[in-house]
Design an enzyme around this catalytic site. Structure first.
Site, PDB file in Angstrom:
ATOM      1  N   HIS A   1      32.526 -50.295  33.500  1.00 58.36           N
ATOM      2  CA  HIS A   1      33.859 -50.192  34.093  1.00 58.36           C
ATOM      3  C   HIS A   1      33.769 -50.873  35.453  1.00 58.36           C
ATOM      4  O   HIS A   1      33.005 -50.440  36.325  1.00 58.36           O
ATOM      5  CB  HIS A   1      34.284 -48.733  34.231  1.00 58.36           C
ATOM      6  CG  HIS A   1      34.520 -48.060  32.912  1.00 58.36           C
ATOM      7  ND1 HIS A   1      34.226 -46.723  32.685  1.00 58.36           N
ATOM      8  CD2 HIS A   1      35.023 -48.531  31.747  1.00 58.36           C
ATOM      9  CE1 HIS A   1      34.544 -46.414  31.443  1.00 58.36           C
ATOM     10  NE2 HIS A   1      35.034 -47.494  30.852  1.00 58.36           N
TER      11      HIS A   1
ATOM     12  N   GLU B   1      33.537 -49.048  38.833  1.00 52.90           N
ATOM     13  CA  GLU B   1      32.466 -48.068  39.037  1.00 52.90           C
ATOM     14  C   GLU B   1      31.239 -48.854  39.476  1.00 52.90           C
ATOM     15  O   GLU B   1      30.482 -49.380  38.669  1.00 52.90           O
ATOM     16  CB  GLU B   1      32.245 -47.264  37.758  1.00 52.90           C
ATOM     17  CG  GLU B   1      33.486 -46.439  37.394  1.00 52.90           C
ATOM     18  CD  GLU B   1      33.414 -45.756  36.044  1.00 52.90           C
ATOM     19  OE1 GLU B   1      32.295 -45.621  35.492  1.00 52.90           O
ATOM     20  OE2 GLU B   1      34.482 -45.343  35.527  1.00 52.90           O
TER      21      GLU B   1
ATOM     22  N   GLU C   1      26.313 -40.689  35.393  1.00 53.45           N
ATOM     23  CA  GLU C   1      27.408 -40.732  36.366  1.00 53.45           C
ATOM     24  C   GLU C   1      26.782 -40.515  37.746  1.00 53.45           C
ATOM     25  O   GLU C   1      26.197 -39.461  38.005  1.00 53.45           O
ATOM     26  CB  GLU C   1      28.443 -39.649  36.062  1.00 53.45           C
ATOM     27  CG  GLU C   1      29.013 -39.685  34.646  1.00 53.45           C
ATOM     28  CD  GLU C   1      30.186 -40.642  34.499  1.00 53.45           C
ATOM     29  OE1 GLU C   1      30.619 -41.197  35.526  1.00 53.45           O
ATOM     30  OE2 GLU C   1      30.664 -40.812  33.364  1.00 53.45           O
TER      31      GLU C   1
ATOM     32  N   HIS D   1      27.472 -45.217  35.262  1.00 54.56           N
ATOM     33  CA  HIS D   1      28.901 -45.089  35.532  1.00 54.56           C
ATOM     34  C   HIS D   1      29.126 -44.374  36.868  1.00 54.56           C
ATOM     35  O   HIS D   1      28.193 -44.104  37.618  1.00 54.56           O
ATOM     36  CB  HIS D   1      29.580 -44.302  34.406  1.00 54.56           C
ATOM     37  CG  HIS D   1      29.809 -45.083  33.161  1.00 54.56           C
ATOM     38  ND1 HIS D   1      31.047 -45.525  32.768  1.00 54.56           N
ATOM     39  CD2 HIS D   1      28.940 -45.500  32.202  1.00 54.56           C
ATOM     40  CE1 HIS D   1      30.944 -46.184  31.624  1.00 54.56           C
ATOM     41  NE2 HIS D   1      29.675 -46.175  31.267  1.00 54.56           N
TER      42      HIS D   1
END
Length: 386
Positions: free
Chosen positions: A79, A82, A280, A186
């Site tokens: 993404h 990110e 993440e 991410h």
């Protein structure tokens, strides 16, 4: 781009700042020039707008697969907004290369592993993302406005969107190289997420645990990262947009976190030998560059320890009576649903936890063979599977 040096956990690194596409290319080309015997810069294709999907392979003889040596990969910036993972991989590459022959662990790791780093799977998206935007979707999608982490094949939901150039390139890449372990970087919270992300359609709103045949191994791999991260293992990201969010031990099953269809980590597990988790790394998707040294301190040890996990379990060669490797032989452990297959030279790797296992090897034209093995709690070397 500045050449000022700062200190980060005892390691000299270029000043922490975001690199746009041209700066990233320059950064990687410089490493490739400085360390020609240890790294190989290549691309796996181009984005919708024609930017190269760059990968830096690191290790001895970095431009080829060596039979018996495991392949590892990190993919970041899927993404485009990110952005922390993108910079972590650039600095990780610099750290590993600069510490070779100085740091014993790094030297052993590069001598025994080929590590592929893709700092940006979505370079088009990054170019339009905005530094300081912690939420929102500007830059998230590729140039066709498609979410690349919903674009892979899925067991439960037929893909409606055409396969994007970036997705196709990664799928072909995973077919060419026998990756054993991977992580997808991410942002948006702080947690290690593991398969499965997907669930049967009627369960999509229930946050049901979606268990893979290797659930125990995925939990272990996720904990390897979380436990070596400065704060992830506490399980309390304390993100401003969700201050009460909690993840026991800093890990979560993907479907419990939130179910998705067409995600990359499920695709890798179901369509290759590669075990993949999603990391993440930051509450803010695209934080100000001043925070990058903090993220490096939080993540750099975890990034290295997770790579080492590629050596856990068993490895070997499947050969015929003449010693010739048998490609595409199936390796099945304890009748688990996940089967790994040998590469062209007959080499294979199977990540396993310590314990006793029944391993069955089968190949077309040969009778199956089953053997009992024990993976010890203390393997002879952290850089060599049994």
């Amino acid at each position: 781009m500045s050449n000022v040096m700062i200190q980060a956990d005892g390691v000299q690194l270029p000043e922490f700042e975001y690199h746009n596409y041209n700066e990233m290319l320059e950064f990687l080309e410089k490493l490739n020039h400085q360390y020609p015997s240890l790294c190989h810069l290549y691309d796996i294709g181009t984005s919708v707008q024609g930017r190269r999907l760059l990968v830096l392979a690191i290790g001895i003889q970095p431009n080829q697969h060596l039979p018996g040596r495991p392949e590892f990969k990190y993919v970041a910036n899927m993404h485009g907004n990110e952005a922390v993972g993108r910079e972590m991989l650039l600095h990780l590459a610099k750290h590993l290369l600069s510490q070779y022959s100085i740091n014993r662990d790094v030297t052993q790791l590069l001598n025994s592993t080929r590590i592929h780093m893709m700092p940006s799977m979505n370079p088009d998206g990054f170019e339009v993302a905005v530094q300081g935007h912690c939420t929102g979707t500007q830059g998230r999608y590729n140039a066709n406005y498609k979410d690349l982490n919903r674009n892979f094949g899925d067991r439960y939901l037929k893909r409606k969107e055409p396969i994007q150039a970036e997705t196709r390139a990664v799928m072909e890449w995973s077919r060419k190289i026998p990756f054993v372990l991977s992580a997808n970087l991410h942002g948006g919270t702080v947690v290690a997420s593991y398969p499965y992300d997907g669930v049967q359609l009627h369960l999509i709103h229930e946050r049901t645990y979606s268990r893979s045949p290797d659930d125990d191994i995925f939990i272990h791999l996720s904990k390897v990262y979380a436990n070596h991260h400065h704060i992830m293992h506490y399980g309390q990201p304390n993100c401003s947009d969700n201050p009460h969010q909690q993840f026991p031990h800093g890990i979560v099953n993907g479907a419990v976190f939130y179910p998705i269809f067409g995600g990359m980590q499920d695709y890798m597990y179901l369509n290759s030998n590669c075990m993949e988790i999603t990391l993440e790394l930051s509450c803010c998707k695209y934080p100000k560059s001043q925070q990058l040294p903090q993220f490096w301190r939080q993540n750099h040890r975890a990034l290295i320890e997770y790579i080492k996990a590629v050596h856990g379990g068993i490895k070997g060669f499947v050969t015929d009576r003449r010693g010739k490797g048998i490609a595409n032989a199936a390796i099945q452990v304890n009748r688990r649903g996940h089967i790994v297959r040998t590469h062209h030279s007959g080499d294979y790797w199977r990540i396993l936890l310590p314990g006793k296992y029944s391993v069955t090897v089968s190949a077309d034209g040969y009778p199956p063979i089953t053997k009992s093995i024990v993976v010890p709690h203390q393997q002879s070397s952290q850089f060599s599977a049994m």
